[in-house]
Design a protein around this motif. Structure first.
Motif, PDB file in Angstrom:
ATOM      1  N   LYS A  12      14.632  -2.015  21.467  1.00  0.00           N
ATOM      2  CA  LYS A  12      14.378  -0.723  22.070  1.00  0.00           C
ATOM      3  C   LYS A  12      14.887  -0.813  23.607  1.00  0.00           C
ATOM      4  CE  LYS A  12      12.880   3.489  22.737  1.00  0.00           C
ATOM      5  NZ  LYS A  12      13.288   4.552  21.877  1.00  0.00           N
ATOM      6  N   LYS A  54       4.354   0.479  18.421  1.00  0.00           N
ATOM      7  CA  LYS A  54       4.844   2.125  18.317  1.00  0.00           C
ATOM      8  C   LYS A  54       6.228   2.075  17.557  1.00  0.00           C
ATOM      9  CE  LYS A  54       2.945   3.233  22.740  1.00  0.00           C
ATOM     10  NZ  LYS A  54       3.179   3.363  23.899  1.00  0.00           N
ATOM     11  N   LEU A  57       5.351   1.975  13.676  1.00  0.00           N
ATOM     12  CA  LEU A  57       4.698   3.246  13.299  1.00  0.00           C
ATOM     13  C   LEU A  57       5.460   4.503  13.523  1.00  0.00           C
ATOM     14  CD1 LEU A  57       1.050   2.065  14.749  1.00  0.00           C
ATOM     15  CD2 LEU A  57       1.808   2.381  12.449  1.00  0.00           C
ATOM     16  N   GLY A  58       6.570   4.513  14.045  1.00  0.00           N
ATOM     17  CA  GLY A  58       7.709   5.618  13.985  1.00  0.00           C
ATOM     18  C   GLY A  58       7.123   6.382  15.221  1.00  0.00           C
ATOM     19  N   LEU A  59       6.332   5.826  16.356  1.00  0.00           N
ATOM     20  CA  LEU A  59       5.936   6.979  17.336  1.00  0.00           C
ATOM     21  C   LEU A  59       7.326   6.595  18.374  1.00  0.00           C
ATOM     22  CD1 LEU A  59       2.308   5.591  17.779  1.00  0.00           C
ATOM     23  CD2 LEU A  59       3.287   7.941  17.273  1.00  0.00           C
ATOM     24  N   LEU A  60       7.887   5.657  18.288  1.00  0.00           N
ATOM     25  CA  LEU A  60       9.298   5.373  19.221  1.00  0.00           C
ATOM     26  C   LEU A  60      10.253   5.291  18.127  1.00  0.00           C
ATOM     27  CD1 LEU A  60       8.356   3.324  22.186  1.00  0.00           C
ATOM     28  CD2 LEU A  60       8.954   5.753  22.247  1.00  0.00           C
ATOM     29  N   HIS A  61      11.476   5.882  18.444  1.00  0.00           N
ATOM     30  CA  HIS A  61      12.522   5.483  17.629  1.00  0.00           C
ATOM     31  C   HIS A  61      13.403   4.315  17.918  1.00  0.00           C
ATOM     32  CE1 HIS A  61      11.614   9.171  15.968  1.00  0.00           C
ATOM     33  NE2 HIS A  61      12.278   9.981  16.839  1.00  0.00           N
ATOM     34  N   PHE A  85      -4.524   1.814  11.935  1.00  0.00           N
ATOM     35  CA  PHE A  85      -4.069   1.586  13.319  1.00  0.00           C
ATOM     36  C   PHE A  85      -5.005   1.945  14.424  1.00  0.00           C
ATOM     37  CE2 PHE A  85      -1.209   3.682  16.643  1.00  0.00           C
ATOM     38  CZ  PHE A  85      -1.150   2.649  17.567  1.00  0.00           C
ATOM     39  N   PRO A  87      -4.949   2.059  18.232  1.00  0.00           N
ATOM     40  CA  PRO A  87      -4.018   2.148  19.552  1.00  0.00           C
ATOM     41  C   PRO A  87      -4.425   1.128  20.825  1.00  0.00           C
ATOM     42  CG  PRO A  87      -4.734   4.105  19.294  1.00  0.00           C
ATOM     43  CD  PRO A  87      -5.188   3.257  18.231  1.00  0.00           C
TER      44      PRO A  87
END
Lengths: 409, 459
Positions: A12, A54, A57-61, A85, A87
């Motif tokens: 990332k 993240k 879990l697909g909260l960030l690509h 989950f 956070p």
């Protein structure tokens, strides 16, 4: 082999407004976490722990690479139905009360109303917030919010639990409880990914750890392998006379080994727990969370792969269900046929992994100590905390009775 | 579906408990009855009722519009900014279900509040005549001119293009265009000429008769009810007392043309004196309509006047007759407001799917205001594109067409003159504003939200 969590070249990059690369938050991360493993992700602040989660879990690509959870994509409802989950902070709807919060999340999982009801009560009991369950969670302290956050992560009885800094803001009892819970879940075949920079927590419960720095793995391996000093030995004894100490020194000098002798300090955790036990004996009222060590019934109920430990646990669960007002998920008939714990097997099992004498004398409703992690806090303290020890295996009521809701008499 | 519903109920709870909705609800609960008690209008009972309906509906519509925008945008942006979305989207719920849940929550809230407040306005309006002392004449008037839903017939515009073309060619030949219409484009000159010729057709010099013919007049009950000729005079020379005389004949005038006898009576209204530039109504029994739905209205400018009498093109004359009940019309008026709210909910959701709260709400308010004055914008840009060029025709004009047209579907403009809101109109608004424009916004928001990085920190 299918991994519970697998990342392939996960990267990332946070770029600035012009699209120029600014920060490599996670850099080419390859992580394989096996099913039924308690894995600790460690690292200083800003080392990429949370960013990794993240992305999982697909909260960030991811900028590059990909992540598989339970063999699929975390955004697929079939997969996310099996994930719990928590956070880094408990982000809750402030206008809902504890019960409504859990009900909302239960509905997101598509649980039917009876199951929701049962689990909510069990979880509230477990996190010790039953007495304040009808207060808006916006009014909770950080630790109390944390407890609801944890309950929220457990409402679907997840196969994979992802905990980001689970113990921040929690008192030592809550911390202890989370550690016990993690151990317990691991025994039931669940996978736990624990992300923290509180090393003591990680050390106590994790099978394997990875230390991240600058988005890269700096160290990875079993906790024991990483920490054990094979060229040192430690002997703990009862109070012995100075003369004996001298003789030991002489013995050691013959082996040319350096030695250091002192009185061991009590662990602060143990001391703290003892102090709170004292206070609860005197029934000091509290407006905060009530400390229990109970773990939600449904979390300890049957699972696919049955082990001896599962049977032991289930035996008490079924007794509890009859005694208590709340019906738990029905244990399958096969399990109820064997109400008696198989003690021989348990003994064998525990002896192979631990030297604790506690395991043989304790009733089974609490966390059966199977690994070395359990040694540090004597069981009796936990029991004392939760009230009188009850021979029939009924659990434990918070001692501050006036705060209780009438519902579960 | 019950996941969508879970999100929807949570949104409603949020709106109610975060006091956003509470403020609006209290405001309306106080204002609506107070207005009912204090409204006076033009002093007549009808005027009071019209005032209550107009203000009650407008206020409800305005406040609920604002509420919708705020709840729709806040509910999504706060989830993202305060990060509750982390625990929600990681549950087995698709992102489109989350957005639909938010949308549904707002719409359900709107339906409930709209029903409540319009119910209050309706109650005030229906009960008011009982508690107000009014003459019998006034009581009769409100039943025929307020508590009803009247269909309206407007005489069709006459096609005058040939005449206009001839006139234009003549002006061109005589080289008078530059003198009469300096700096005008040919299309504009033709437009002006058309208007002039059409107005000439609706002008009556002294002693001249104007006849309008209507087909397909179908009142609900031909025997007991009345027709209303609603008209507005204009004059070439304003008389000192601002009144003119008129001689009206209403009925099947085909007999006069062909000399054959007709079944239906022709009503001759006693010569009457009416103010200029004000709406007046003439009541005629419905029997004036022929069996085949034909009706003619004739006006004679009597020699008592000293001026030409004109009927303005837009609203100079129309025939009204009862076509439905007030209650049914009122419900349809509520539907028009609901459609507007649905559109705004979609707009709010769309804005929130990629903007932060303050920006999203500003964006929605700008669109809302432009939609509420869409007629003005269409017109002003209409003039611009003739003068400035084709760029506007292809860019801004199309954008303006995407705007909602709240002002032209404003329900009060129907309820005040007791005009029928036809199901056809409802269908039209449903199709254009909800099924087309609102749905487009919703789909757009689903797409944006689907690909958005929810945990991305924007600095």
């Amino acid at each position: 082999m299918d991994y519970a969590i697998e990342t392939v070249a996960l990267t990332k990059v946070f770029s600035d407004w012009w699209g120029r690369a600014k920060v490599y938050a996670v850099d080419d991360l390859n992580l394989q976490i096996r099913p039924n493993e308690v894995f600790g992700l460690l690292g200083p602040n800003g080392s990429g722990k949370t960013t990794t989660i993240k992305m999982l879990l697909g909260l960030l690509h991811p900028t590059k690479g990909h992540a598989l959870l339970l063999g699929g994509d975390a955004t697929d409802p079939k997969i996310s139905a099996r994930i719990g989950f928590l956070p880094e902070e408990s982000y809750l709807y402030r206008f809902l009360n504890a019960r409504e919060t859990l009900d909302f999340y239960g509905r997101l999982f598509g649980l039917d109303s009876a199951t929701r009801q049962m689990r909510i009560e069990a979880l509230l009991e477990m996190v010790g917030l039953k007495a304040v369950a009808s207060r808006a969670v916006g009014t909770y302290s950080k630790g109390m919010a944390r407890r609801i956050g944890l309950a929220q992560a457990l409402i679907n009885d997840p196969d994979l639990l992802i905990l980001d800094e689970p113990t921040t803001g929690l008192d030592p009892i809550g911390t202890r409880q989370i550690k016990d819970l993690i151990t317990k879940l691991a025994e039931r075949g669940k996978t736990v990914l624990l992300c923290s920079h509180l090393l003591a927590d990680v050390e106590d419960v994790c099978d394997r750890i990875a230390i991240l720095y600058g988005g890269k793995i700096q160290a990875l391996g079993r906790v024991k392998d990483l920490l054990q000093k094979t060229n040192k030995r430690q002997i703990v004894t009862d109070a012995i006379s100075d003369a004996t100490i001298e003789r030991i020194r002489e013995l050691l000098q013959k082996e040319n080994a350096a030695c250091e002798i002192s009185s061991p300090m009590e662990r602060l955790e143990t001391f703290f727990l003892n102090t709170v036990v004292q206070a609860q004996r005197q029934a000091t009222p509290t407006s905060g969370a009530v400390s229990t060590t109970q773990i939600g019934d449904f979390l300890t109920a049957k699972s696919g792969k049955e082990t001896v430990l599962d049977k032991l646990v289930t035996a008490t669960v079924s007794e509890k269900a009859e005694a208590g007002p709340i019906r738990t998920e029905k244990p399958s008939p096969r399990e109820t046929v064997v109400p008696q714990p198989n003690r021989d097997l348990l003994t064998k099992l525990t002896q192979s992994t631990t030297s604790s004498p506690v395991a043989r004398t304790e009733p089974v409703e609490d966390v059966p100590p199977t690994t070395a992690r359990q040694e540090k806090t004597p069981k009796s303290i936990i029991d004392a905390l939760t009230g009188e020890k009850q021979p029939d295996g009924l659990t434990t009521r918070p001692t501050v009775a006036p705060k209780e809701d009438g519902g579960d008499a | 579906m019950h996941r969508v519903w879970a999100v929807a109920t949570n949104t409603i709870r949020q709106a109610l408990r975060m006091k956003v909705a509470a403020v609006f609800i209290v405001l309306l609960l106080v204002l609506l009855p107070v207005m009912g008690a204090t409204a006076t209008g033009d002093g007549t009972l009808k005027g009071r009722l019209q005032t209550v309906v107009a203000y009650g509906m407008s206020l409800t519509s305005l406040l609920l519009s604002l509420l919708t925008i705020i709840v729709a945008t806040y509910s999504i942006t706060s989830d993202i900014e305060q990060r509750q979305i982390y625990t929600v989207v990681t549950k087995p719920i698709r992102r489109y279900q989350l957005i639909l849940g938010k949308f549904l929550g707002v719409v359900v809230l709107d339906v409930a509040l709209l029903t409540l407040f319009l119910g209050i306005v309706y109650g005030v309006v229906v009960l008011m005549p009982r508690f107000v002392t009014a003459s019998e004449e006034e009581q009769a008037q409100i039943h025929s001119e307020f508590f009803t839903a009247r269909a309206s017939l407007i005489p069709p515009l006459v096609d005058v293009s040939k005449e206009v073309d001839a006139m234009y060619r003549w002006l061109e030949k005589e080289d008078k265009l530059g003198v009469l219409y300096p700096n005008y484009a040919p299309e504009e000159i033709k437009k002006l000429l058309t208007k002039r010729v059409q107005l000439e057709r609706r002008a009556s010099t002294i002693g001249q008769m104007l006849i309008w013919e209507f087909q397909n007049v179908r009142p609900t009950d031909p025997n007991t009810q009345s027709l209303f000729i609603r008209f507005k005079y204009d004059v070439s020379v304003t008389p000192p007392d601002e009144h003119v005389y008129g001689d009206w004949r209403i009925g099947d005038l085909r007999g006069l043309k062909t000399g054959t006898p007709v079944d239906t009576p022709v009503y001759r209204v006693a010569p009457r004196r009416d103010p200029v530039r004000k709406f007046r109504e003439i009541e005629v029994p419905t029997r004036a309509v022929a069996k085949d739905g034909y009706l003619a209205v004739a006006f004679v400018n009597p020699p008592l006047n000293d001026t030409t009498v004109l009927f303005p093109i837009e609203d100079g004359l129309e025939v009204l007759y009862k076509a439905d009940s007030f209650a049914a019309n009122y419900v349809r008026a509520g539907l028009l407001i609901l459609f507007r709210l649905v559109f705004l909910a979609c707009l709010g959701v769309m804005a929130a799917s990629f903007l932060s709260f303050p920006v999203a709400i500003l964006f929605c308010l700008v669109i809302f205001v432009m939609g509420a004055a869409s007629g003005f914008f269409v017109e002003s840009f209409g003039y611009m594109n003739e003068n400035v060029g084709r760029i506007y025709t292809y860019t801004i004009q199309n954008l303006i067409r995407l705007l909602p047209r709240f002002d032209s579907y404003n329900p009060t403009q129907y309820l005040i003159p007791a005009r029928l809101i036809s199901w056809r109109l409802i269908g039209e608004v449903l199709l254009i504003m909800v099924c087309l424009k609102a749905a487009l916004l919703l789909v757009l928001s689903l797409v944006i939200f689907r690909f958005r990085e929810l945990a991305k920190v924007v600095v």
